[in-house]
Design an enzyme around this catalytic site. Structure first.
Site, PDB file in Angstrom:
ATOM      1  CE  LYS A   1      -4.319   1.405   0.285  1.00  0.00           C
ATOM      2  NZ  LYS A   1      -5.158   1.234   1.759  1.00  0.00           N
TER       3      LYS A   1
ATOM      4  CG  ASN B   1      14.910   6.081   9.969  1.00  0.00           C
ATOM      5  OD1 ASN B   1      15.711   5.870   9.095  1.00  0.00           O
ATOM      6  ND2 ASN B   1      14.388   7.264  10.551  1.00  0.00           N
TER       7      ASN B   1
ATOM      8  CG  HIS C   1      15.833   8.172   1.266  1.00  0.00           C
ATOM      9  ND1 HIS C   1      17.097   7.721   1.568  1.00  0.00           N
ATOM     10  CD2 HIS C   1      15.650   8.596   2.677  1.00  0.00           C
ATOM     11  CE1 HIS C   1      17.409   7.869   2.481  1.00  0.00           C
ATOM     12  NE2 HIS C   1      16.550   8.292   3.511  1.00  0.00           N
TER      13      HIS C   1
END
Length: 532
Positions: free
Chosen positions: A283, A426, A532
């Protein structure tokens, strides 16, 4: 600006892809258009009984050097580049007996297909077209007077316009074809340049970086409705995935669907289908549940248990053939996309009952170890890097605590690290018995990711009516080192017994000490998985 109408009286055809060639050329001939062609194209048209002049008869030179030299001649390029209403150009044509060429039809040697097939270096070089791009660029430059076709899919539209325009093509069509022609040669040259950069060992930092692709589909919009978007396939695709997959049914894929489906399939490809079935539910480009199982249904059930709320409207990826049992269960909740290497006929019929659900068949799994590149745009530039093709099975796991992991903990640590590689940083992943039980993604602090993952594990226990968190007896994977012991201590509080992380913090000793005091087993991989 191009003239509004240009009459086509002479066409030069030189194609590698002969699909539709004879019918197209026959239609041109029926309109009284003179045909000129080269080598294999000339042979194909002649054998079909069409009147066609060979380029060698125009140039006065035979094809030579294994066909490397045939169209690089003023008799060809003069005919393409001459400006029709320029008296000096017309005088030059007349003086040298050069006939104007009004239509150029060229598709290039199959270089992209050759490198995709892994052919030897010399064969790849021989499939670099020289004369084709030169002619294409010449005709495209002179689009005020010349139409250039580089794509078989444009044949019918061009014939239709010749019919409706009484043998003429309008300026708008010639401009559109010219743009497409330049884009085609740019993508072709990009494929050559990038392949050669890899061959000579400068793929990471060539002095000039080129990218190219062909339009797979226009998209309604991008991430948001005000952003225009399109999906392009890279030339010479060598990795299975979304770009090579066949959509069997369902609504048109959106920008976000494509992005999330790619993330899902890359994640599930970390799991060897010979060893185990695996399912990843994604998702917003993050896994919300990943699990192994004896079969696809078992893997899906376990993946769904991790976070069924987030799975609603998600993407489901399988590393094995979608069978009827798994399909029947998956369609019970709203799912946007299912992607798998294949699907049984019964499974396809089950999914077909959900007309909007997209089913993609990729044929095989992408190799997680394969080299490649990822690209991200910046204002005024591009960031290019090699794919993260580090695989935990290839990493030595360095035990840094007094207690080493048990055999089961080792298996779960590797599982968790495979998943953490595909979670936005993270990233913290709790796992137990080959299934995720809590995932913390994309937080600004690692301790917050750890808390979120622990909270999700506790919520999972409540859904199942259990009194203790699912994190009890689990393992934890961190995509990067713990800068402080607090994130680790959150895992301890949740009930985790083992940790896998890259290591490399200046406070590693403090983190190891905290792990020893809590009785944890911890291993360092030496490989970070930032995403990222």
């Amino acid at each position: 600006m191009p003239h509004d109408k240009v009459r086509v009286t002479r066409a030069l055809l030189s194609v590698s892809d002969k699909a539709g060639l004879v019918d197209f050329a026959r239609a041109l001939n029926a309109r009284g258009i003179d045909l000129v062609s080269t080598g294999g194209t000339h042979r194909t048209l002649s054998e079909a009984g069409l009147p066609v002049t060979e380029v060698a008869d125009l140039t006065g030179f035979p094809e030579m050097m294994d066909g490397r030299v045939k169209t690089l001649h003023p008799a060809v390029h003069g005919g393409l580049l001459a400006i029709r209403d320029n008296p000096e150009h017309q005088a030059a044509l007349a003086a040298h007996g050069i006939g104007a060429i009004d239509l150029l039809v060229v598709n290039l040697y199959p270089f992209e297909a050759t490198i995709a097939a892994g052919k030897p270096y010399a064969e790849c070089v021989e499939n670099i077209d020289v004369g084709g791009p030169a002619m294409i660029r010449a005709a495209a430059k002179n689009h005020a007077d010349v139409a250039v076709v580089t794509d078989v899919s444009d044949y019918q539209a061009l014939l239709s316009e010749l019919e409706s325009g009484s043998g003429t093509l309008c300026g708008e069509t010639r401009r559109r074809l010219a743009q497409k022609a330049y884009a085609r040669t740019a993508a072709y040259d990009a494929a050559i340049a990038n392949w050669l950069a890899g061959e000579i060992g400068v793929a990471a930092t060539p002095a000039y970086r080129a990218f190219g692709g062909n339009l797979a589909q226009g998209l309604r919009y991008g991430e948001n409705p005000h952003q225009p978007a399109a999906f392009y396939r890279a030339p010479g695709i060598v990795r299975a995935g979304v770009a090579s997959a066949q959509q069997l049914q369902g609504k048109e894929l959106s920008f976000n669907n494509l992005n999330d489906t790619d993330a899902a399939y890359e994640c599930v490809a970390e799991f060897d289908p010979v060893r185990t079935a695996a399912v990843a539910i994604i998702k917003h480009a993050n896994p919300c549940g990943v699990a192994e199982g004896n079969d696809p249904l078992a893997a899906y059930e376990r993946a769904l248990t991790c976070d069924p709320t987030s799975a609603f409207g998600g993407i489901v990826a399988l590393n094995r053939t979608l069978d009827a049992e798994a399909a029947r269960r998956i369609v019970e909740i709203f799912t946007e996309v299912i992607i798998a290497p294949d699907a049984s006929e019964e499974a396809r019929a089950i999914v077909a009952a959900k007309k909007n659900l997209r089913l993609l068949i990729a044929g095989s799994l992408p190799d997680p170890r394969a080299p490649g590149e990822t690209v991200r745009s910046l204002s005024g530039g591009l960031l290019v890097q090699g794919r993260d093709n580090a695989v935990v099975d290839d990493m030595p796991l360095n035990v840094v605590t007094k207690r080493a992991p048990t055999e089961q903990e080792y298996a779960d640590l590797r599982f968790a690290y495979r998943v953490a590689k595909h979670v936005k940083s993270n990233a913290i992943v709790y796992a137990k018995d080959g299934a995720t039980i809590g995932i913390g993604a994309g937080q600004m602090s690692r301790v917050d990711s750890s808390r979120i993952a622990a909270w999700k594990a506790a919520e999972g226990a409540k859904r199942l009516g259990l009194s203790e968190s699912l994190a009890l007896g689990s393992v934890v994977a961190s995509d990067a080192f713990f800068p402080f012991a607090d994130g680790l201590l959150t895992a301890v509080e949740a009930g985790a017994t083992a940790v896998i992380q890259p290591g490399g913090s200046m406070r590693d000793d403090d983190v190891i000490r905290a792990a020893d005091e809590a009785g944890l087993a911890m291993v360092f991989t030496g490989h970070r998985h930032f995403r990222h």
